[in-house]
Design a protein around this motif. Sequence first.
Motif, PDB file in Angstrom:
ATOM      1  N   ALA A 175      28.269   3.087   9.449  1.00 26.57           N
ATOM      2  CA  ALA A 175      29.133   4.139   9.995  1.00 26.57           C
ATOM      3  C   ALA A 175      28.897   5.494   9.351  1.00 26.57           C
ATOM      4  CB  ALA A 175      30.608   3.740   9.828  1.00 26.57           C
ATOM      5  N   ALA A 176      28.030   5.528   8.339  1.00 31.71           N
ATOM      6  CA  ALA A 176      27.813   6.782   7.608  1.00 31.71           C
ATOM      7  C   ALA A 176      26.346   6.919   7.236  1.00 31.71           C
ATOM      8  CB  ALA A 176      28.674   6.805   6.344  1.00 31.71           C
ATOM      9  N   ALA A 177      25.932   8.158   7.019  1.00 30.97           N
ATOM     10  CA  ALA A 177      24.614   8.397   6.425  1.00 30.97           C
ATOM     11  C   ALA A 177      24.779   8.193   4.920  1.00 30.97           C
ATOM     12  CB  ALA A 177      24.156   9.816   6.728  1.00 30.97           C
ATOM     13  N   VAL A 178      24.073   7.204   4.379  1.00 30.70           N
ATOM     14  CA  VAL A 178      24.251   6.825   2.976  1.00 30.70           C
ATOM     15  C   VAL A 178      22.933   7.018   2.235  1.00 30.70           C
ATOM     16  CG1 VAL A 178      24.770   4.924   1.402  1.00 30.70           C
ATOM     17  CG2 VAL A 178      26.077   5.178   3.522  1.00 30.70           C
ATOM     18  N   THR A 179      22.994   7.699   1.096  1.00 35.72           N
ATOM     19  CA  THR A 179      21.802   7.930   0.288  1.00 35.72           C
ATOM     20  C   THR A 179      22.077   7.550  -1.156  1.00 35.72           C
ATOM     21  OG1 THR A 179      21.361   9.866   1.665  1.00 35.72           O
ATOM     22  CG2 THR A 179      20.034   9.624  -0.299  1.00 35.72           C
ATOM     23  N   ASP A 180      21.167   6.780  -1.730  1.00 29.74           N
ATOM     24  CA  ASP A 180      21.296   6.410  -3.138  1.00 29.74           C
ATOM     25  C   ASP A 180      20.903   7.604  -4.006  1.00 29.74           C
ATOM     26  OD1 ASP A 180      21.258   5.389  -5.674  1.00 29.74           O
ATOM     27  OD2 ASP A 180      20.033   3.634  -5.188  1.00 29.74           O
TER      28      ASP A 180
ATOM     29  N   GLY B 143      30.119   3.482  -8.715  1.00 30.48           N
ATOM     30  CA  GLY B 143      30.513   2.237  -9.370  1.00 30.48           C
ATOM     31  C   GLY B 143      30.068   0.981  -8.656  1.00 30.48           C
ATOM     32  N   VAL B 144      29.989   1.046  -7.334  1.00 29.55           N
ATOM     33  CA  VAL B 144      29.530  -0.125  -6.580  1.00 29.55           C
ATOM     34  C   VAL B 144      28.560   0.341  -5.477  1.00 29.55           C
ATOM     35  CG1 VAL B 144      31.639  -1.486  -6.939  1.00 29.55           C
ATOM     36  CG2 VAL B 144      31.454   0.025  -4.941  1.00 29.55           C
ATOM     37  N   ALA B 145      27.795  -0.602  -4.963  1.00 28.29           N
ATOM     38  CA  ALA B 145      26.937  -0.292  -3.819  1.00 28.29           C
ATOM     39  C   ALA B 145      27.777  -0.334  -2.550  1.00 28.29           C
ATOM     40  CB  ALA B 145      25.792  -1.291  -3.735  1.00 28.29           C
ATOM     41  N   PRO B 146      27.445   0.482  -1.556  1.00 30.80           N
ATOM     42  CA  PRO B 146      28.234   0.468  -0.310  1.00 30.80           C
ATOM     43  C   PRO B 146      27.985  -0.811   0.472  1.00 30.80           C
ATOM     44  CG  PRO B 146      26.330   1.900  -0.105  1.00 30.80           C
ATOM     45  CD  PRO B 146      26.356   1.444  -1.522  1.00 30.80           C
ATOM     46  N   THR B 147      29.022  -1.240   1.220  1.00 30.16           N
ATOM     47  CA  THR B 147      28.871  -2.431   2.057  1.00 30.16           C
ATOM     48  C   THR B 147      28.024  -2.088   3.281  1.00 30.16           C
ATOM     49  OG1 THR B 147      30.856  -1.886   3.318  1.00 30.16           O
ATOM     50  CG2 THR B 147      31.156  -3.261   1.360  1.00 30.16           C
TER      51      THR B 147
ATOM     52  N   ASP C 173      36.332   4.586   8.284  1.00 28.40           N
ATOM     53  CA  ASP C 173      37.629   4.365   7.635  1.00 28.40           C
ATOM     54  C   ASP C 173      37.940   2.869   7.556  1.00 28.40           C
ATOM     55  OD1 ASP C 173      38.034   7.034   7.169  1.00 28.40           O
ATOM     56  OD2 ASP C 173      39.294   7.368   8.924  1.00 28.40           O
ATOM     57  N   ALA C 174      37.648   2.150   8.642  1.00 30.05           N
ATOM     58  CA  ALA C 174      37.910   0.700   8.657  1.00 30.05           C
ATOM     59  C   ALA C 174      37.016  -0.009   7.641  1.00 30.05           C
ATOM     60  CB  ALA C 174      37.680   0.147  10.066  1.00 30.05           C
ATOM     61  N   ALA C 175      35.756   0.396   7.580  1.00 33.07           N
ATOM     62  CA  ALA C 175      34.816  -0.234   6.637  1.00 33.07           C
ATOM     63  C   ALA C 175      35.229   0.049   5.191  1.00 33.07           C
ATOM     64  CB  ALA C 175      33.404   0.287   6.896  1.00 33.07           C
TER      65      ALA C 175
END
Lengths: 180, 89
Positions: free
Chosen positions: A91-96, A81-85, A45-47
């Motif tokens: 803090a999350a599992a992120v998949t393109d 729309g944007v790439a994640p920071t 949430d903070a990110a």
Amino acid sequence: MAELIALSPLAGHLPLTVGQFMLTEAYLGPIHSVAPLPGRRAALDAALLAAGLVFPAPCEIREGTGCRLVWAGRDLAFLMGVAPTEAVCAAAAVTDQTDGWAALRLAGPGIADVLARLVPIDCREGALPPGRAARTQINHMPGLLLREGAEAIVLMTFRSMAATLVHEVAEAARRVAARD
Amino acid sequence: MRIPCPHCGTRDRREFYYYGADDYLRRPAADAAPAAWDAYLHLRDNPAGRLRDLWYHEPCGSWIAVDRDTVSHDIHGAVAVADLGGGRT
Ligand SMILES: [Zn+2]
């Protein structure tokens, strides 16, 4: 080396005009799935807040600057729309998933009548107002619906089903238009 | 038949997969007696009336426990299995 030409998922299929309906490809930019890691929700949430975003409640679309964060399932959102920071990725599992989806924008008066033939949920504006998203089915295909405006809904399904998506929506639109 | 997903709201039955009785949520300990494992795996009530069973809402990826009535076909509610606790975290 060969020069490769990138094609969007619906290139060659759209745009189409069917009666009062316009079918165009929706260019959503990069799509990343964001799933909070166990115990990291506060950090996520903070990110997100630092990026001007809020994790969406179920069926919600949160708009950011040049991007949006769309609820896409249990503990899952799609950043578009944007790439994640880096902080989000920590803090999350992120998949393109950018190349995994085809997105069709259906616009015009009476789009709910078209979707009533394909989608097992109420897509009238009262039930699916702007800013709402829905995980559901588009005929036999898994889908994600984004309500953008009174007369515009984006339908997303897996890229492997791109041509079927266009076929199904165009056929339903044709049948609705034929009744006028 | 329409089932209330705790996340998505009431949805058509075709969006759900059926799993079975909610007995599956009460797994015996690994060292439980064979009778307990036998009951867990094989013994099911077949009530005429209220029961609770497990469904999967495929679009949003949620297991839910649905409280329904096999006689009246009423659906009395549903909760997300994840919210019941008991799983690994
Ligand atoms: Zn759901």
